[in-house]
Design a protein around this motif. Structure first.
Motif, PDB file in Angstrom:
ATOM      1  N   ALA A 116       0.409  -0.646   0.026  1.00 54.10           N
ATOM      2  CA  ALA A 116      -0.337  -0.353   0.094  1.00 54.10           C
ATOM      3  C   ALA A 116       0.825   1.223  -0.291  1.00 54.10           C
ATOM      4  O   ALA A 116       1.901   1.173   0.271  1.00 54.10           O
ATOM      5  CB  ALA A 116      -0.821  -0.186   1.150  1.00 54.10           C
ATOM      6  N   GLU A 117       0.156   2.619  -1.077  1.00 55.05           N
ATOM      7  CA  GLU A 117       0.549   4.017  -0.501  1.00 55.05           C
ATOM      8  C   GLU A 117       2.403   3.546  -0.584  1.00 55.05           C
ATOM      9  O   GLU A 117       3.701   3.831  -0.154  1.00 55.05           O
ATOM     10  CB  GLU A 117       0.711   4.142   0.805  1.00 55.05           C
ATOM     11  CG  GLU A 117      -0.352   5.033   1.290  1.00 55.05           C
ATOM     12  CD  GLU A 117      -1.840   4.840   1.145  1.00 55.05           C
ATOM     13  OE1 GLU A 117      -0.426   6.148   0.273  1.00 55.05           O
ATOM     14  OE2 GLU A 117      -2.577   5.616   0.826  1.00 55.05           O
ATOM     15  N   VAL A 118       2.301   2.812  -2.678  1.00 59.30           N
ATOM     16  CA  VAL A 118       3.883   3.494  -3.032  1.00 59.30           C
ATOM     17  C   VAL A 118       3.958   4.405  -3.558  1.00 59.30           C
ATOM     18  O   VAL A 118       3.015   4.585  -4.897  1.00 59.30           O
ATOM     19  CB  VAL A 118       3.964   1.865  -4.102  1.00 59.30           C
ATOM     20  CG1 VAL A 118       4.804   1.878  -4.594  1.00 59.30           C
ATOM     21  CG2 VAL A 118       3.690   0.555  -2.365  1.00 59.30           C
ATOM     22  N   ARG A 119       4.281   5.785  -3.254  1.00 52.74           N
ATOM     23  CA  ARG A 119       4.773   6.501  -4.610  1.00 52.74           C
ATOM     24  C   ARG A 119       3.313   7.176  -4.481  1.00 52.74           C
ATOM     25  O   ARG A 119       2.871   7.638  -6.101  1.00 52.74           O
ATOM     26  CB  ARG A 119       4.782   5.783  -5.375  1.00 52.74           C
ATOM     27  CG  ARG A 119       6.606   5.533  -5.748  1.00 52.74           C
ATOM     28  CD  ARG A 119       7.366   6.041  -7.070  1.00 52.74           C
ATOM     29  NE  ARG A 119       7.619   6.997  -7.837  1.00 52.74           N
ATOM     30  CZ  ARG A 119       8.781   7.981  -7.639  1.00 52.74           C
ATOM     31  NH1 ARG A 119      10.131   7.448  -6.796  1.00 52.74           N
ATOM     32  NH2 ARG A 119       9.098   8.842  -8.019  1.00 52.74           N
ATOM     33  N   GLY A 120       2.455   7.571  -3.162  1.00 54.52           N
ATOM     34  CA  GLY A 120       1.576   7.789  -3.466  1.00 54.52           C
ATOM     35  C   GLY A 120       0.246   7.051  -4.458  1.00 54.52           C
ATOM     36  O   GLY A 120      -1.136   7.675  -3.963  1.00 54.52           O
ATOM     37  N   CYS A 121       0.578   5.709  -4.590  1.00 56.47           N
ATOM     38  CA  CYS A 121      -0.568   4.869  -5.429  1.00 56.47           C
ATOM     39  C   CYS A 121      -1.395   4.228  -3.949  1.00 56.47           C
ATOM     40  O   CYS A 121      -0.614   3.196  -3.519  1.00 56.47           O
ATOM     41  CB  CYS A 121      -0.028   4.275  -5.954  1.00 56.47           C
ATOM     42  SG  CYS A 121       0.506   4.729  -7.800  1.00 56.47           S
ATOM     43  N   ASP A 122      -2.722   4.156  -3.635  1.00 55.01           N
ATOM     44  CA  ASP A 122      -3.045   2.907  -2.498  1.00 55.01           C
ATOM     45  C   ASP A 122      -3.000   2.256  -2.528  1.00 55.01           C
ATOM     46  O   ASP A 122      -2.556   1.495  -1.411  1.00 55.01           O
ATOM     47  CB  ASP A 122      -4.655   3.513  -2.956  1.00 55.01           C
ATOM     48  CG  ASP A 122      -5.561   5.176  -2.530  1.00 55.01           C
ATOM     49  OD1 ASP A 122      -4.639   5.573  -2.019  1.00 55.01           O
ATOM     50  OD2 ASP A 122      -6.650   4.680  -3.362  1.00 55.01           O
ATOM     51  N   GLY A 143      -3.649   1.081   2.453  1.00 56.92           N
ATOM     52  CA  GLY A 143      -4.443   1.644   1.475  1.00 56.92           C
ATOM     53  C   GLY A 143      -5.168   2.409   1.691  1.00 56.92           C
ATOM     54  O   GLY A 143      -5.496   3.005   2.087  1.00 56.92           O
ATOM     55  N   GLY A 144      -5.094   3.872   1.070  1.00 60.31           N
ATOM     56  CA  GLY A 144      -5.688   5.428   1.308  1.00 60.31           C
ATOM     57  C   GLY A 144      -5.440   5.839   2.643  1.00 60.31           C
ATOM     58  O   GLY A 144      -6.869   6.873   2.851  1.00 60.31           O
ATOM     59  N   SER A 145      -4.529   6.210   3.102  1.00 53.89           N
ATOM     60  CA  SER A 145      -4.532   6.794   4.653  1.00 53.89           C
ATOM     61  C   SER A 145      -3.620   8.278   4.825  1.00 53.89           C
ATOM     62  O   SER A 145      -3.708   7.982   3.556  1.00 53.89           O
ATOM     63  CB  SER A 145      -3.133   5.476   5.039  1.00 53.89           C
ATOM     64  OG  SER A 145      -3.457   5.052   5.330  1.00 53.89           O
ATOM     65  N   LEU A 146      -4.836   8.598   5.893  1.00 54.38           N
ATOM     66  CA  LEU A 146      -4.311   9.481   5.621  1.00 54.38           C
ATOM     67  C   LEU A 146      -3.187  10.669   6.685  1.00 54.38           C
ATOM     68  O   LEU A 146      -3.618   9.928   7.812  1.00 54.38           O
ATOM     69  CB  LEU A 146      -5.503  10.730   5.260  1.00 54.38           C
ATOM     70  CG  LEU A 146      -6.027  10.764   3.930  1.00 54.38           C
ATOM     71  CD1 LEU A 146      -7.968  11.424   4.214  1.00 54.38           C
ATOM     72  CD2 LEU A 146      -5.523  11.296   2.735  1.00 54.38           C
ATOM     73  N   ARG A 147      -2.434  11.749   7.203  1.00 49.73           N
ATOM     74  CA  ARG A 147      -2.228  11.615   7.747  1.00 49.73           C
ATOM     75  C   ARG A 147      -1.379  10.972   8.410  1.00 49.73           C
ATOM     76  O   ARG A 147      -1.632  10.943  10.490  1.00 49.73           O
ATOM     77  CB  ARG A 147      -2.724  13.129   8.074  1.00 49.73           C
ATOM     78  CG  ARG A 147      -3.611  13.624   8.106  1.00 49.73           C
ATOM     79  CD  ARG A 147      -4.077  14.742   8.825  1.00 49.73           C
ATOM     80  NE  ARG A 147      -5.579  13.953   9.222  1.00 49.73           N
ATOM     81  CZ  ARG A 147      -6.728  14.386   8.280  1.00 49.73           C
ATOM     82  NH1 ARG A 147      -6.277  14.882   6.458  1.00 49.73           N
ATOM     83  NH2 ARG A 147      -7.822  13.308   8.144  1.00 49.73           N
TER      84      ARG A 147
END
Length: 306
Positions: free
Chosen positions: A26-32, A194-198
């Motif tokens: 998850a969260e690889v170079r901004g990708c969910d 994936g989809g994490s914020l902050r």
């Protein structure tokens, strides 16, 4: 039932691609979500949102620049009948024209989520053909139009474009996906959602910093070359000098030690540090101490609950 967070979509979508034989992170170079089959160099990207929106669509199109196959994933909320984001057949057709894959996730109170695949990713041949596409497609379409009408023209255009797309897609994917694959390979596991914020993400760079911190925690002050010998980390010198996280400080000429922030980071990212510690014999004592400390913490928490 409606999900509260975008991150709720990640586990079922991850399981879907894992069942297809992919390794998922998850969260690889901004990708969910990014998925790669072992031994292959053609990544899959999934962007997730609770509902289908224009920003999601634009994000998916932008991800196609990497050359990866791109999917959009949204929740299928059975209580929102008639809402625009429930017109999944039409949304699927739109994704198909743009070459995007499209899936929905339905959540239930008493059973596992269900994923429906509305559209697999592809070249979006019809959209390109109707805009004029390659010259061969236009020429073929014109010839067919004179013989069998518009439908045959579109079909010939689609076939011509698809052939051209297939011939060049391999080169585009290998070139555009390199940074994505490098970051993917640099991570030892999937520690993000994936989809994490902050949230602080575990990136390949942070993992290298954790390796350096682990070596300093176990062996005391060291030079970068010593850390490289212990961990195999390819560029410990730049990690220590740049010190983006304030985990390190210079103790002497060419020698670094761990700061209190670095010690706290090893606790904060204990799962990642433990994965690396298990690979190094010299970190066995640190790993045992952490396991003992975790067990003691769990025992204390259980006592408090009683």
């Amino acid at each position: 039932m409606a999900v509260k967070l975008e991150t709720d979509l990640y586990p079922p979508v991850k399981a879907f691609f894992a069942n297809r034989g992919y390794e998922v992170k998850a969260e690889v170079r901004g990708c969910d979500l990014v998925a790669v089959r072992p031994g292959e160099d053609e990544p899959v990207i999934v962007e997730m949102k609770k509902t289908f929106t224009l920003p999601l669509l634009l994000q998916g199109v932008d991800r196609q620049r990497t050359g990866a196959d791109v999917w959009l994933a949204v929740e299928r909320n059975r209580t929102k009948k008639g809402a625009h984001n429930q017109r999944f057949a039409e949304l699927s057709a739109l994704c198909g024209r743009l070459g995007l894959g499209f899936m929905t996730v339905t959540f239930f109170k008493t059973k596992e989520p269900v994923i429906e695949v509305w559209r697999e990713p592809g070249p979006g041949a019809r959209a390109y053909a109707l805009r004029g596409g390659p010259g061969s497609a236009r020429a073929g379409a014109s010839a067919a139009a004179g013989e069998a009408g518009a439908e045959a023209a579109v079909r010939v255009a689609e076939e011509a474009f698809a052939a051209g797309y297939a011939a060049s897609a391999g080169g585009r994917k290998r070139a555009g996906a390199k940074p994505l694959l490098k970051e993917f390979a640099g991570r030892s596991g999937d520690y993000n959602v994936g989809g994490s914020l902050r949230r602080k993400l575990v990136t390949a760079y942070r993992e290298r910093a954790i390796q350096c911190a682990l070596a300093l925690a176990c062996r005391g002050a060291l030079a970068p070359r010593d850390i490289r010998a212990l961990t195999g980390c390819p560029n410990p010198g730049s990690v220590l000098r740049d010190n983006h996280y304030s985990w390190f400080r210079k103790r002497g000429r060419g020698v670094y030690e761990l700061t209190r922030e670095g010690e706290a980071a090893l606790r904060e990212f204990g799962e990642v540090a433990s994965v690396w510690a298990a690979k190094f014999e010299w970190a066995a004592d640190w790993l045992a101490a952490r396991a003992s400390g975790s067990a003691a913490a769990e025992t204390g928490a259980a006592a408090e609950r009683k």
